[in-house]
Design an enzyme around this catalytic site. Structure first.
Site, PDB file in Angstrom:
ATOM      1  N   ASP A 239       1.281  11.986 -35.526  1.00 51.11           N
ATOM      2  CA  ASP A 239       1.049  13.174 -34.521  1.00 51.11           C
ATOM      3  C   ASP A 239      -0.415  13.588 -34.798  1.00 51.11           C
ATOM      4  OD1 ASP A 239       0.924  15.698 -33.368  1.00 51.11           O
ATOM      5  OD2 ASP A 239       2.668  16.585 -34.448  1.00 51.11           O
ATOM      6  N   ASP A 250      -2.171  17.106 -28.135  1.00 51.34           N
ATOM      7  CA  ASP A 250      -1.230  17.249 -29.219  1.00 51.34           C
ATOM      8  C   ASP A 250      -0.068  16.067 -28.875  1.00 51.34           C
ATOM      9  OD1 ASP A 250       0.526  17.881 -31.203  1.00 51.34           O
ATOM     10  OD2 ASP A 250       1.116  19.693 -30.339  1.00 51.34           O
ATOM     11  N   HIS A 332       5.501  23.797 -27.187  1.00 50.16           N
ATOM     12  CA  HIS A 332       4.750  25.111 -27.515  1.00 50.16           C
ATOM     13  C   HIS A 332       3.520  25.089 -26.236  1.00 50.16           C
ATOM     14  CE1 HIS A 332       1.782  22.710 -29.487  1.00 50.16           C
ATOM     15  NE2 HIS A 332       2.956  22.004 -30.155  1.00 50.16           N
ATOM     16  N   GLU A 363       8.279  18.031 -27.396  1.00 48.67           N
ATOM     17  CA  GLU A 363       8.308  17.340 -28.466  1.00 48.67           C
ATOM     18  C   GLU A 363       9.850  17.276 -29.255  1.00 48.67           C
ATOM     19  OE1 GLU A 363       5.933  18.965 -31.690  1.00 48.67           O
ATOM     20  OE2 GLU A 363       5.235  20.359 -30.421  1.00 48.67           O
ATOM     21  N   TYR A 367      15.322  13.788 -37.579  1.00 48.59           N
ATOM     22  CA  TYR A 367      14.918  13.651 -38.626  1.00 48.59           C
ATOM     23  C   TYR A 367      16.147  13.530 -39.718  1.00 48.59           C
ATOM     24  CZ  TYR A 367      10.932  15.935 -36.236  1.00 48.59           C
ATOM     25  OH  TYR A 367      10.179  16.247 -35.407  1.00 48.59           O
TER      26      TYR A 367
END
Ligand code: GLY
Ligand code: MN
Ligand code: MN
Length: 406
Positions: A239, A250, A332, A363, A367
């Site tokens: 990232d 980003d 965001h 995004e 996980y």
């Protein structure tokens, strides 16, 4: 480049909504001490920069509305040969008068006196700034930042251009490390390759600390230590994005160190397909919360299909069982700041819908911690996120980072 005319237009927009007999006073960022007499590299405060284009510390801008007319005064550090020997050239008052489209420029030494003379009812600024609070005794002090945040939500053509340039630099860096032989390398070696390419291509720096996370470390969302060795058969989550002329990018890509297992591919595919579907929903009028909801649904459904979550889709969503595997937001806003300091809700507390000119990251991620005994062994230690930067257009969207390979 952002023209001086554009900065002046932004100030005018702030001025229109100011009551008569009031002023806005905003200060530049201050140098931050790193240790003893050493400072961090200076970066201007984003709100101050947005309204001025001025990149010097010890500056201030005063917008004064009297007789329903707006006047703008800039205050800068005066020229000083001795100080300039150490810290570099200053623009100074004379040159600043030529560069900035303001009514006048003064030495910052005159700010105090200027404010003393002011006869106004309200003084606006960053209410949390102690330099503003000094004037609390004399004026009714109010916050102005939400007005700036509202403007900053919508990006102009020239802002979009700079973000595209930041992304171009970011693309070159990501593509370089994708093609690198990575097995046995340390994460910081990858970080260095990325950031070398940011700087070499004119970026000011990274837009945030680069995350280079091999294997299970991808499950630490803000892993920035980047100090471990990459092993064969791991995934590598990167990232990283460049900041170019104050504008961020980003980007997250998750790539194999070398080979990819079936389970890694399944998780990757789930994240990728989710991302594609969410990006496809983007158009003016849509709410960020709708994107969030849909991403939760898609990822939860996928996790059930893979046997990672067990049970009824609606119940799992209601009980927020997905949160263990998808704990963050879908995206965001991005602009002068990577997590752009813009307005997400209006004054009534209602979410501001997507509109043309906004730039939002999308995004999704999954996980799975290596210690998670609830999931089949083959899935443990997999962390995947894929992140792109999306411009909202009149009828839909444009993926500005589409060319960065997946
Ligand atoms: N790089 C921080 C984020 O993706 O939000
Ligand atoms: Mn992001
Ligand atoms: Mn990111």
């Amino acid at each position: 480049m952002i023209s001086q005319k554009e900065y002046a237009q932004r100030r005018k927009k702030i001025g229109i909504n100011l009551p008569n007999n009031s002023a806005v006073l905003l200060f530049s960022a201050e140098l931050k001490q790193r240790s003893f007499d050493t400072e961090y590299k200076f970066r201007q405060n984003s709100h101050f920069y947005y309204l001025t284009g001025c990149i010097e510390d010890k500056s201030a801008i005063l917008l004064l509305k009297q007789n329903n007319q707006l006047k703008t005064y800039l205050f800068v550090e005066p020229k000083n040969k001795e100080l300039e020997l150490w810290h570099g050239k200053r623009i100074g008052v004379k040159k600043a008068k030529k560069r900035f489209l303001v009514d006048d420029v003064f030495s910052n030494k005159k700010l105090k006196h200027k404010l003393k003379q002011l006869e106004i009812d309200y003084l606006y600024g960053d209410i949390k700034d102690s330099r503003l609070q000094k004037y609390k005794k004399k004026f009714q002090v109010n916050d102005i930042l939400d007005s700036i945040r509202l403007l900053r939500l919508i990006k102009s053509k020239s802002e979009i251009k700079l973000i595209k340039k930041a992304l171009k630099i970011t693309q070159e860096a990501h593509h370089f490390v994708m093609d690198m032989q990575k097995q046995g390398k340390y994460e910081y070696e990858i970080e260095a390759e990325l950031e070398y390419r940011f700087l070499k291509n004119g970026a000011y720096s990274n837009a945030y600390s680069s995350i280079v996370a091999g294997g299970n470390r991808a499950n630490t969302l803000h892993y920035i230590k980047n100090d471990k060795k990459l092993k064969s058969e791991q995934l590598l989550l990167i990232d990283a994005g460049a900041e170019y002329q104050y504008y961020a990018s980003d980007i997250t890509r998750t790539i194999p160190v070398d080979e990819i297992s079936r389970e890694q591919k399944e998780i990757y595919t789930l994240v990728l397909e989710t991302q594609e579907k969410i990006i496809g929903m983007i158009k003016p009028g849509v709410l960020r919360s709708q994107l969030q909801k849909k991403s939760i649904k898609l990822l939860t459904k996928g996790l059930i299909e893979l046997g990672i979550l067990k049970g009824n889709l609606q119940k799992l969503i209601k009980k927020e069982k997905y949160k263990k595997y998808y704990p963050h937001g879908i995206g965001h806003y991005m602009g002068l700041d990577v997590h752009d300091d813009v307005l997400y809700k209006d004054t009534n507390g209602n979410e501001i819908p997507l509109a043309k000119g906004m730039i939002i990251t999308i995004e999704p991620g999954i996980y799975i911690n290596k210690g998670d005994k609830n999931v089949p062994k083959e899935y443990r230690g997999i962390g995947v996120r894929i992140e792109d930067n999306i411009l909202v257009t009149k009828k839909g969207y444009k993926n500005l980072s589409k060319k960065i390979k997946k």
